[in-house]
Write a protein that holds these residues in place. Sequence first.
Motif, PDB file in Angstrom:
ATOM      1  N   LEU A 296       0.825  -1.205   0.000  1.00 34.46           N
ATOM      2  CA  LEU A 296       0.000   0.000   0.000  1.00 34.46           C
ATOM      3  C   LEU A 296       0.860   1.257   0.000  1.00 34.46           C
ATOM      4  CD1 LEU A 296      -2.852  -0.961   2.492  1.00 34.46           C
ATOM      5  CD2 LEU A 296      -3.068  -0.583   0.029  1.00 34.46           C
ATOM      6  N   HIS A 297       1.957   1.226   0.737  1.00 26.09           N
ATOM      7  CA  HIS A 297       2.843   2.393   0.772  1.00 26.09           C
ATOM      8  C   HIS A 297       3.402   2.681  -0.620  1.00 26.09           C
ATOM      9  CE1 HIS A 297       6.697   4.510   2.269  1.00 26.09           C
ATOM     10  NE2 HIS A 297       5.698   5.376   2.204  1.00 26.09           N
ATOM     11  N   ILE A 298       3.804   1.637  -1.319  1.00 27.42           N
ATOM     12  CA  ILE A 298       4.300   1.805  -2.688  1.00 27.42           C
ATOM     13  C   ILE A 298       3.206   2.384  -3.579  1.00 27.42           C
ATOM     14  CG2 ILE A 298       5.113   0.565  -4.735  1.00 27.42           C
ATOM     15  CD1 ILE A 298       6.484  -1.408  -2.796  1.00 27.42           C
ATOM     16  N   PHE A 299       1.984   1.894  -3.385  1.00 27.11           N
ATOM     17  CA  PHE A 299       0.839   2.377  -4.164  1.00 27.11           C
ATOM     18  C   PHE A 299       0.578   3.861  -3.897  1.00 27.11           C
ATOM     19  CE2 PHE A 299      -3.837   3.070  -4.247  1.00 27.11           C
ATOM     20  CZ  PHE A 299      -4.050   2.890  -5.606  1.00 27.11           C
ATOM     21  N   TYR A 300       0.690   4.273  -2.632  1.00 30.07           N
ATOM     22  CA  TYR A 300       0.402   5.659  -2.269  1.00 30.07           C
ATOM     23  C   TYR A 300       1.421   6.643  -2.839  1.00 30.07           C
ATOM     24  CZ  TYR A 300      -2.799   3.654   1.214  1.00 30.07           C
ATOM     25  OH  TYR A 300      -3.801   2.961   1.844  1.00 30.07           O
ATOM     26  N   ILE A 301       2.684   6.245  -2.922  1.00 33.54           N
ATOM     27  CA  ILE A 301       3.717   7.193  -3.358  1.00 33.54           C
ATOM     28  C   ILE A 301       4.053   7.063  -4.842  1.00 33.54           C
ATOM     29  CG2 ILE A 301       4.724   7.265  -1.049  1.00 33.54           C
ATOM     30  CD1 ILE A 301       7.006   5.512  -2.055  1.00 33.54           C
ATOM     31  N   LYS A 302       3.349   6.198  -5.551  1.00 30.90           N
ATOM     32  CA  LYS A 302       3.617   6.014  -6.975  1.00 30.90           C
ATOM     33  C   LYS A 302       3.213   7.219  -7.822  1.00 30.90           C
ATOM     34  CE  LYS A 302       2.909   2.781 -10.802  1.00 30.90           C
ATOM     35  NZ  LYS A 302       2.265   1.509 -11.230  1.00 30.90           N
ATOM     36  N   PRO A 303       2.059   7.875  -7.561  1.00 29.08           N
ATOM     37  CA  PRO A 303       1.670   9.030  -8.380  1.00 29.08           C
ATOM     38  C   PRO A 303       2.691  10.163  -8.291  1.00 29.08           C
ATOM     39  CG  PRO A 303      -0.180   8.250  -7.061  1.00 29.08           C
ATOM     40  CD  PRO A 303       1.040   7.555  -6.549  1.00 29.08           C
ATOM     41  N   LYS A 304       2.785  10.955  -9.347  1.00 27.42           N
ATOM     42  CA  LYS A 304       3.723  12.070  -9.362  1.00 27.42           C
ATOM     43  C   LYS A 304       3.173  13.287  -8.620  1.00 27.42           C
ATOM     44  CE  LYS A 304       6.019  10.779 -13.696  1.00 27.42           C
ATOM     45  NZ  LYS A 304       6.364  11.209 -15.078  1.00 27.42           N
ATOM     46  N   LYS A 305       1.852  13.489  -8.701  1.00 26.35           N
ATOM     47  CA  LYS A 305       1.249  14.673  -8.102  1.00 26.35           C
ATOM     48  C   LYS A 305       0.986  14.460  -6.608  1.00 26.35           C
ATOM     49  CE  LYS A 305      -1.056  16.204 -12.348  1.00 26.35           C
ATOM     50  NZ  LYS A 305      -2.367  16.526 -12.974  1.00 26.35           N
ATOM     51  N   ILE A 306       1.222  15.522  -5.837  1.00 27.71           N
ATOM     52  CA  ILE A 306       1.011  15.456  -4.392  1.00 27.71           C
ATOM     53  C   ILE A 306      -0.450  15.179  -4.072  1.00 27.71           C
ATOM     54  CG2 ILE A 306       1.069  16.775  -2.239  1.00 27.71           C
ATOM     55  CD1 ILE A 306       3.504  18.233  -3.306  1.00 27.71           C
ATOM     56  N   ARG A 307      -1.363  15.821  -4.802  1.00 26.45           N
ATOM     57  CA  ARG A 307      -2.785  15.624  -4.522  1.00 26.45           C
ATOM     58  C   ARG A 307      -3.183  14.162  -4.695  1.00 26.45           C
ATOM     59  NH1 ARG A 307      -7.908  19.330  -6.061  1.00 26.45           N
ATOM     60  NH2 ARG A 307      -6.543  20.735  -4.920  1.00 26.45           N
ATOM     61  N   GLU A 308      -2.649  13.521  -5.697  1.00 24.23           N
ATOM     62  CA  GLU A 308      -2.983  12.119  -5.922  1.00 24.23           C
ATOM     63  C   GLU A 308      -2.467  11.253  -4.777  1.00 24.23           C
ATOM     64  OE1 GLU A 308      -1.312  11.337  -9.744  1.00 24.23           O
ATOM     65  OE2 GLU A 308      -3.131  11.924 -10.807  1.00 24.23           O
TER      66      GLU A 308
ATOM     67  N   VAL B  20      -1.970  12.201  -1.667  1.00 21.80           N
ATOM     68  CA  VAL B  20      -2.823  12.485  -0.511  1.00 21.80           C
ATOM     69  C   VAL B  20      -4.172  11.786  -0.660  1.00 21.80           C
ATOM     70  CG1 VAL B  20      -4.086  14.287   0.726  1.00 21.80           C
ATOM     71  CG2 VAL B  20      -1.722  14.690   0.002  1.00 21.80           C
ATOM     72  N   SER B  21      -4.767  11.904  -1.841  1.00 18.73           N
ATOM     73  CA  SER B  21      -6.090  11.321  -2.083  1.00 18.73           C
ATOM     74  C   SER B  21      -6.066   9.809  -1.964  1.00 18.73           C
ATOM     75  CB  SER B  21      -6.597  11.725  -3.473  1.00 18.73           C
ATOM     76  OG  SER B  21      -6.758  13.120  -3.567  1.00 18.73           O
ATOM     77  N   TYR B  22      -5.045   9.180  -2.528  1.00 20.70           N
ATOM     78  CA  TYR B  22      -4.935   7.726  -2.444  1.00 20.70           C
ATOM     79  C   TYR B  22      -4.810   7.281  -0.991  1.00 20.70           C
ATOM     80  CZ  TYR B  22      -4.244   7.061  -7.504  1.00 20.70           C
ATOM     81  OH  TYR B  22      -4.401   7.006  -8.861  1.00 20.70           O
ATOM     82  N   TYR B  23      -3.974   7.998  -0.234  1.00 21.51           N
ATOM     83  CA  TYR B  23      -3.757   7.611   1.161  1.00 21.51           C
ATOM     84  C   TYR B  23      -5.028   7.796   1.991  1.00 21.51           C
ATOM     85  CZ  TYR B  23      -2.190   7.628   5.980  1.00 21.51           C
ATOM     86  OH  TYR B  23      -2.075   7.367   7.322  1.00 21.51           O
ATOM     87  N   LEU B  24      -5.647   8.976   1.893  1.00 18.21           N
ATOM     88  CA  LEU B  24      -6.843   9.245   2.687  1.00 18.21           C
ATOM     89  C   LEU B  24      -7.996   8.331   2.290  1.00 18.21           C
ATOM     90  CD1 LEU B  24      -6.792  13.161   2.855  1.00 18.21           C
ATOM     91  CD2 LEU B  24      -6.012  11.525   4.586  1.00 18.21           C
ATOM     92  N   SER B  25      -8.135   8.064   0.996  1.00 18.64           N
ATOM     93  CA  SER B  25      -9.189   7.157   0.530  1.00 18.64           C
ATOM     94  C   SER B  25      -8.963   5.747   1.058  1.00 18.64           C
ATOM     95  CB  SER B  25      -9.231   7.133  -0.999  1.00 18.64           C
ATOM     96  OG  SER B  25      -9.559   8.394  -1.526  1.00 18.64           O
ATOM     97  N   GLY B  26      -7.705   5.305   1.015  1.00 13.35           N
ATOM     98  CA  GLY B  26      -7.382   3.968   1.509  1.00 13.35           C
ATOM     99  C   GLY B  26      -7.643   3.832   2.994  1.00 13.35           C
ATOM    100  N   LEU B  27      -7.299   4.876   3.753  1.00 10.48           N
ATOM    101  CA  LEU B  27      -7.517   4.840   5.194  1.00 10.48           C
ATOM    102  C   LEU B  27      -9.007   4.853   5.520  1.00 10.48           C
ATOM    103  CD1 LEU B  27      -5.771   4.687   7.709  1.00 10.48           C
ATOM    104  CD2 LEU B  27      -5.796   7.179   7.832  1.00 10.48           C
ATOM    105  N   ALA B  28      -9.765   5.674   4.791  1.00  7.63           N
ATOM    106  CA  ALA B  28     -11.216   5.724   5.000  1.00  7.63           C
ATOM    107  C   ALA B  28     -11.855   4.368   4.715  1.00  7.63           C
ATOM    108  CB  ALA B  28     -11.834   6.793   4.101  1.00  7.63           C
ATOM    109  N   SER B  29     -11.381   3.711   3.660  1.00  8.02           N
ATOM    110  CA  SER B  29     -11.918   2.397   3.296  1.00  8.02           C
ATOM    111  C   SER B  29     -11.614   1.350   4.364  1.00  8.02           C
ATOM    112  CB  SER B  29     -11.334   1.961   1.952  1.00  8.02           C
ATOM    113  OG  SER B  29     -11.785   0.670   1.598  1.00  8.02           O
ATOM    114  N   SER B  30     -10.377   1.340   4.861  1.00  6.97           N
ATOM    115  CA  SER B  30      -9.987   0.330   5.848  1.00  6.97           C
ATOM    116  C   SER B  30     -10.663   0.560   7.197  1.00  6.97           C
ATOM    117  CB  SER B  30      -8.468   0.316   6.019  1.00  6.97           C
ATOM    118  OG  SER B  30      -8.003   1.538   6.563  1.00  6.97           O
TER     119      SER B  30
END
Length: 231
Positions: A150-162, A164-174
Amino acid sequence: MKLKIPQYQLSEVLNMMAFKGISEADIKTMMDLGILREHYYRYNSTIFKAGEITEELGIVIKGRVIVENVDYWGSKSILSSALPGKVFGETYALSGHKLMIDARATEPTIVFLLNAQDIMSGKYNSYPWHLQMLKNLLLLSSRRSLTLSLHIFYIKPKKIRERVSYYLSGLASSLGTTEFDIPFNREQFADYLNVDRTALSKELSNMQSEGLIEFKKNHFKLLELDHEELT
């Protein structure tokens, strides 16, 4: 000055995943055998240090532990934050590989150190808790693999917003909720996402202005997620 050592009830420990199916008597037996030991760490104390070998994994009982990756030149990046009930160092304890991480307490912390090599050795096969602890270790190891993926997935996008969004979405889901606390302060959050702190703060403010999130310190509420923007 008297130390403020965190207090806990053994009933809290029994509800942790590492001790699923384990009784209070079992824990006391493991402590008597030296397989399990309790340790108190002050703020910023090092628990595991890169380059060392450990047979023990850590289980946070009270407090918090930050796990950092350390490269050859001493640069560090946060891999995870372990809150009560969470485990750290299990991959190295199980494999016998030299530590490539530092683990340190970010506040007064109580940790149970479990000797994984002793559990796997087979010399405690006759104890009723042995098989259950093996199952728990297997489950913890598989969860660690998921956490790293998951950490690799979260930091893969180039844009900061992406990121942040991936991380917060993943945390909300879990967590099953859109309002929660993240286990990082702002500097640690930037380090975890591998971005500049100032740039992260600016992006969070932009997302709040656009009505996507609300936040105060490490408390977040997701108001809307623009999935088209994330693709």
